[in-house]
Enzyme design. Structure first.
Site, short mmCIF file in Angstrom:
data_model
loop_
_atom_site.label_atom_id
_atom_site.label_comp_id
_atom_site.label_asym_id
_atom_site.label_seq_id
_atom_site.Cartn_x
_atom_site.Cartn_y
_atom_site.Cartn_z
N LYS A 25 -8.98 46.44 -18.33
CA LYS A 25 -9.76 45.57 -19.23
C LYS A 25 -10.93 46.32 -19.85
O LYS A 25 -11.19 46.21 -21.03
CB LYS A 25 -10.33 44.35 -18.47
CG LYS A 25 -9.33 43.52 -17.73
CD LYS A 25 -9.98 42.31 -17.08
CE LYS A 25 -11.03 42.60 -16.02
NZ LYS A 25 -10.54 43.23 -14.78
N ARG A 100 -14.75 34.57 -14.61
CA ARG A 100 -13.96 35.00 -13.47
C ARG A 100 -13.62 33.84 -12.56
O ARG A 100 -12.94 34.04 -11.54
CB ARG A 100 -14.76 36.02 -12.67
CG ARG A 100 -14.22 37.46 -12.74
CD ARG A 100 -15.12 38.29 -11.90
NE ARG A 100 -14.69 39.58 -11.53
CZ ARG A 100 -15.04 40.71 -12.17
NH1 ARG A 100 -15.73 40.67 -13.26
NH2 ARG A 100 -14.67 41.87 -11.68
N ARG A 139 -10.40 56.05 -9.47
CA ARG A 139 -11.40 55.83 -10.52
C ARG A 139 -12.72 56.50 -10.17
O ARG A 139 -13.18 56.42 -9.03
CB ARG A 139 -11.58 54.33 -10.70
CG ARG A 139 -12.48 53.97 -11.83
CD ARG A 139 -12.13 52.62 -12.37
NE ARG A 139 -12.70 51.54 -11.57
CZ ARG A 139 -12.65 50.27 -11.94
NH1 ARG A 139 -12.05 49.91 -13.06
NH2 ARG A 139 -13.19 49.34 -11.19
N ARG A 172 -17.41 54.30 -7.27
CA ARG A 172 -18.22 53.09 -7.06
C ARG A 172 -17.95 52.55 -5.66
O ARG A 172 -16.83 52.57 -5.18
CB ARG A 172 -17.81 52.02 -8.09
CG ARG A 172 -18.55 52.12 -9.39
CD ARG A 172 -18.00 51.24 -10.48
NE ARG A 172 -17.52 49.92 -10.04
CZ ARG A 172 -16.94 49.05 -10.86
NH1 ARG A 172 -16.76 49.34 -12.14
NH2 ARG A 172 -16.52 47.88 -10.43
N ARG A 183 -11.72 42.49 -3.27
CA ARG A 183 -11.81 42.13 -4.70
C ARG A 183 -10.47 41.56 -5.18
O ARG A 183 -10.45 40.62 -5.96
CB ARG A 183 -12.19 43.35 -5.53
CG ARG A 183 -13.63 43.77 -5.30
CD ARG A 183 -13.91 45.11 -5.93
NE ARG A 183 -13.92 45.07 -7.37
CZ ARG A 183 -13.74 46.14 -8.15
NH1 ARG A 183 -13.53 47.31 -7.63
NH2 ARG A 183 -13.78 46.01 -9.45
P1 AMP Z 1 -16.47 44.74 -12.63
O1 AMP Z 1 -17.28 45.89 -13.11
O2 AMP Z 1 -16.07 43.80 -13.75
O3 AMP Z 1 -15.28 45.16 -11.80
O4 AMP Z 1 -17.41 43.86 -11.66
C1 AMP Z 1 -17.97 44.43 -10.49
C2 AMP Z 1 -18.50 43.34 -9.58
O5 AMP Z 1 -19.53 42.60 -10.26
C3 AMP Z 1 -17.50 42.27 -9.16
O6 AMP Z 1 -16.70 42.70 -8.06
C4 AMP Z 1 -18.43 41.12 -8.80
O7 AMP Z 1 -19.06 41.36 -7.57
C5 AMP Z 1 -19.49 41.22 -9.89
N1 AMP Z 1 -19.13 40.42 -11.09
C6 AMP Z 1 -18.88 40.90 -12.35
N2 AMP Z 1 -18.58 39.91 -13.19
C7 AMP Z 1 -18.63 38.77 -12.46
C8 AMP Z 1 -18.39 37.39 -12.74
N3 AMP Z 1 -18.04 36.98 -13.96
N4 AMP Z 1 -18.53 36.50 -11.73
C9 AMP Z 1 -18.92 36.87 -10.49
N5 AMP Z 1 -19.13 38.15 -10.15
C10 AMP Z 1 -19.00 39.10 -11.11
#
Ligand code: AMP
Length: 228
Positions: A25, A100, A139, A172, A183
């Site tokens: 994404k 989400r 990654r 990360r 996750r």
């Molecule tokens: P990402 O970079 O999109 O993979 O997001 C990393 C982490 O940020 C996720 O595993 C969540 O802990 C938090 N996070 C990001 N976007 C959201 C969201 N829309 N709702 C809740 N937690 C989020």
């Protein structure tokens, strides 16, 4: 100097990317943002920035994110509402990682007002589970400019240094194996239900993300051209 890419106008204020972690994404959202000259709004990046700057939001989100859990809906809705009201989102925006949960999707529609449900396109990116695990474990991420690489699919040019800014790349915390499992479970339980929430939507498109990034990108462009 390369010619600037022409601005492609879209009638939709929002483009939403759904899909599990590792589906690509972020990569596709960044390419679309570049081509359409629209801001890419990654809630993950915004939260990581908040953690780095030790804001009250960052202090709440940090411990949850480290364990791979989701940050509460009300915090996300406040964050997105503020971000989308900025001037650069006036002609549209690309959401990467939001909504989400069903609660976030409903909060988002309320924020958009009466016709909210039809005010966006949804791309649901599908990738087999084994491939997601392979992608996430390889990654690597730049903590300074937030560029993403992959040790096999998209390696940096010089020993794990960011091609853009030269910073040492890292894995990360939330890409480590036990956290990835959490996750993916959260995705299955809380985000995947959004697929049936949106699949009646006239601009809902399922995309096969298990193909080269260029092929996936041409599909997205084709769909956006067709709905203009
Ligand atoms: P990402 O970079 O999109 O993979 O997001 C990393 C982490 O940020 C996720 O595993 C969540 O802990 C938090 N996070 C990001 N976007 C959201 C969201 N829309 N709702 C809740 N937690 C989020």
């Amino acid at each position: 100097m390369a010619a600037a890419s022409p601005r492609v106008s879209t009638p939709y204020p929002g483009i939403i990317f759904l899909g599990p972690p590792g589906a690509g994404k972020g990569t596709q959202a960044a390419r679309l943002a570049d081509t359409l000259k629209l801001p890419r709004i990654s809630t993950g990046d915004m939260l990581r920035d908040a953690i780095a700057s030790e804001t009250p939001l960052g202090k709440q989100a940090g411990p949850l994110m480290e364990k791979g859990g989701l940050v509460p809906d009300d915090l996300l809705i406040t964050l997105i509402t503020e971000r989308i009201s900025r001037q650069d989102c006036r002609d549209g925006y690309i959401l990467d990682g939001f909504p989400r949960t069903i609660g976030q999707a409903k909060g988002f529609e309320e924020m958009l007002g009466g016709n909210g449900a039809n005010a966006f396109v949804v791309f649901n990116v599908e990738v087999p589970r084994e491939e997601l695990l392979r992608r996430l474990s390889g990654r690597r991420w730049c903590p300074k400019c937030q560029a993403t690489f992959h040790v096999i699919n998209n390696p940096p040019k010089h020993d794990l240094k960011c091609d853009r800014c030269g910073t040492q790349l890292i894995q990360r915390e939330d890409d480590k194996e036990t956290v990835v499992t959490r996750r993916l479970r959260d995705y299955d339980e809380r985000t995947a239900p959004l697929i049936s929430y949106y699949d009646h939507h006239s601009r809902f498109h399922t995309i096969n993300g298990y193909r080269p990034a260029d092929t996936v990108f041409s599909d997205l462009r084709g769909i956006l051209e067709a709905v203009r």
